[in-house]
Scaffold this motif. Sequence first.
Motif, mmCIF file in Angstrom:
data_model
loop_
_atom_site.group_PDB
_atom_site.id
_atom_site.type_symbol
_atom_site.label_atom_id
_atom_site.label_comp_id
_atom_site.label_asym_id
_atom_site.label_seq_id
_atom_site.Cartn_x
_atom_site.Cartn_y
_atom_site.Cartn_z
ATOM 1 N N UNK A 27 -17.280 -43.016 14.983
ATOM 2 C CA UNK A 27 -16.718 -42.128 16.003
ATOM 3 C C UNK A 27 -16.428 -40.736 15.485
ATOM 4 N N UNK A 28 -16.062 -40.634 14.204
ATOM 5 C CA UNK A 28 -15.724 -39.320 13.634
ATOM 6 C C UNK A 28 -16.944 -38.442 13.434
ATOM 7 N N UNK A 29 -18.097 -39.059 13.242
ATOM 8 C CA UNK A 29 -19.300 -38.291 12.932
ATOM 9 C C UNK A 29 -19.807 -37.444 14.073
ATOM 10 N N UNK A 30 -19.707 -37.976 15.280
ATOM 11 C CA UNK A 30 -20.187 -37.233 16.442
ATOM 12 C C UNK A 30 -21.674 -36.935 16.359
ATOM 13 N N UNK A 31 -22.065 -35.742 16.785
ATOM 14 C CA UNK A 31 -23.483 -35.367 16.861
ATOM 15 C C UNK A 31 -24.029 -34.922 15.518
ATOM 16 N N UNK A 32 -23.304 -34.089 14.808
ATOM 17 C CA UNK A 32 -23.817 -33.507 13.561
ATOM 18 C C UNK A 32 -23.116 -34.011 12.315
ATOM 19 N N UNK A 33 -22.001 -34.738 12.460
ATOM 20 C CA UNK A 33 -21.296 -35.287 11.314
ATOM 21 C C UNK A 33 -20.334 -34.307 10.662
ATOM 22 N N UNK A 34 -19.569 -34.810 9.706
ATOM 23 C CA UNK A 34 -18.586 -33.999 8.997
ATOM 24 C C UNK A 34 -19.190 -33.224 7.838
ATOM 25 N N UNK A 35 -20.427 -33.566 7.481
ATOM 26 C CA UNK A 35 -21.086 -32.918 6.354
ATOM 27 C C UNK A 35 -21.324 -33.899 5.216
ATOM 28 N N UNK A 36 -22.421 -33.715 4.498
ATOM 29 C CA UNK A 36 -22.767 -34.610 3.395
ATOM 30 C C UNK A 36 -21.663 -34.613 2.335
ATOM 31 N N UNK A 37 -21.181 -35.786 2.004
ATOM 32 C CA UNK A 37 -20.125 -35.942 1.007
ATOM 33 C C UNK A 37 -18.721 -35.829 1.561
ATOM 34 N N UNK A 38 -18.578 -35.569 2.865
ATOM 35 C CA UNK A 38 -17.263 -35.307 3.448
ATOM 36 C C UNK A 38 -16.638 -36.499 4.168
ATOM 37 N N UNK A 39 -17.170 -37.690 3.963
ATOM 38 C CA UNK A 39 -16.618 -38.879 4.617
ATOM 39 C C UNK A 39 -15.172 -39.127 4.188
ATOM 40 N N UNK A 40 -14.351 -39.542 5.144
ATOM 41 C CA UNK A 40 -12.962 -39.902 4.872
ATOM 42 C C UNK A 40 -12.849 -41.415 4.641
ATOM 43 N N UNK A 41 -13.611 -42.191 5.378
ATOM 44 C CA UNK A 41 -13.509 -43.650 5.329
ATOM 45 C C UNK A 41 -13.931 -44.237 3.989
ATOM 46 N N UNK A 42 -14.740 -43.522 3.218
ATOM 47 C CA UNK A 42 -15.167 -44.047 1.913
ATOM 48 C C UNK A 42 -14.034 -43.972 0.872
ATOM 49 N N UNK A 43 -12.926 -43.352 1.219
ATOM 50 C CA UNK A 43 -11.777 -43.270 0.309
ATOM 51 C C UNK A 43 -10.949 -44.559 0.377
ATOM 52 N N UNK A 44 -11.598 -45.685 0.156
ATOM 53 C CA UNK A 44 -10.907 -46.967 0.102
ATOM 54 C C UNK A 44 -10.783 -47.696 1.424
ATOM 55 N N UNK A 45 -11.142 -47.050 2.524
ATOM 56 C CA UNK A 45 -11.015 -47.696 3.826
ATOM 57 C C UNK A 45 -12.183 -48.641 4.112
ATOM 58 N N UNK A 46 -13.359 -48.295 3.600
ATOM 59 C CA UNK A 46 -14.535 -49.159 3.711
ATOM 60 C C UNK A 46 -14.873 -49.682 2.317
ATOM 61 N N UNK A 47 -14.427 -50.894 1.981
ATOM 62 C CA UNK A 47 -14.650 -51.428 0.627
ATOM 63 C C UNK A 47 -16.129 -51.536 0.260
#
Length: 407
Positions: free
Chosen positions: A249-269
Amino acid sequence: MIKKILKSYDYSLILAVILLCVFGLIMVYSSSMITAVARYEVDADYFFQRQKIALLVGGIAFVVMMIFPYRAFLNSGILKIIVFGSLGLLASLFFIGTVAGNAKSWLRFGGMNLQPGEFVKLSVIIYLSAVYDKKHSYINEFGRGVLPPLIFTGLICFFVIIQPDFGTAFIIALIAICMILCSGMAIKTIGKLISLVIVFGISMIPFIIWKGDSIFSEERLSRFTGFTDPFVNEADSGWQLVNSFYAIGSGGLTGLGLGQSVQKYGYLPESHTDFIMAVIAEELGIFGVMFVLILLSFIVLKGFSIARKCQDPFGTLLAVGISSMIAIQAMINLGGLTGLIPITGVPLPFVSYGGSSILLLLICMGMLVNISMFTNYRDSYQELSKREKSNAGVVRPMEGKRDSLMR
């Protein structure tokens, strides 16, 4: 001849595989760098470097299988090695296997891990293709044509289930079903086969009850109960799926940018394996997701197209099996991270981290390219022969005029 062979290779398929593997390597680094440092206490590029090595080895295997004639697998000696080697590898897990993810599915050699279940998928595809090619004249005879491949596939699934690894066993069963449906077997025989499978399933009930504690562990059951309404147990069984939804849902159409994911900070094991598509959606948006889906769809459809054009039953079934495997794995992975089906721990083909998975896929794609090359080479040779025959019977205008003048 070499020039004609080189022209017969399907370079669009080769390019699609390369693009998907390179994109997957980039996303493995992006999705795993936080996990590597925070969870595994290794360098940020640890998983990236291991995936790169797997891709290099897989690339060599890909080129070898592009050149190696696929019909060589029909040799009885090679088939015996494949059959007994597969069963031996799976049996060895009970003695020297390593536990990972609550399943004894890995063999460890030095610093390398090998998952036999991945390579067994290809063994089943090769074996079923060879059996249905050789037994085509009596494919509907239950004793000679139906039982041998069913027994082998059943044994493979049994060994995989008791690891326990239900995801791999389910994929192998679905691949076998796709190949049986394309083998030319009569509907009546398929009906008998289904009845036999049902009987086998019922006979497995005592074993399931006996191993119930390990098969129906709380963690495994949570995968089935968590996907129906993950927000009820957001902090427990629904944790991964809820955060997958947040990422998508956060990504939308173009995304937050390569390397800018928040969920990879421990939220998605499992951000670099099972849920890598969620990170792609978050960082690159719909465009990143569509890029992967288009390439995967192209590879699968191209595989089925090669199967349709190939006049060799063995090559046709090989192409069907390989294409089905990729399609099934992709659908199970995407269905799991979107909450459509329970999470089964199946990686996304060509994109997710995993040395065994990427090596198997590149070997399979090399075989598929080889089948395509032989098919295209045969078609071009037949077309050339037709032209030569048609030209042989044509009297050119100047030749006719010269004959009349001489008369």
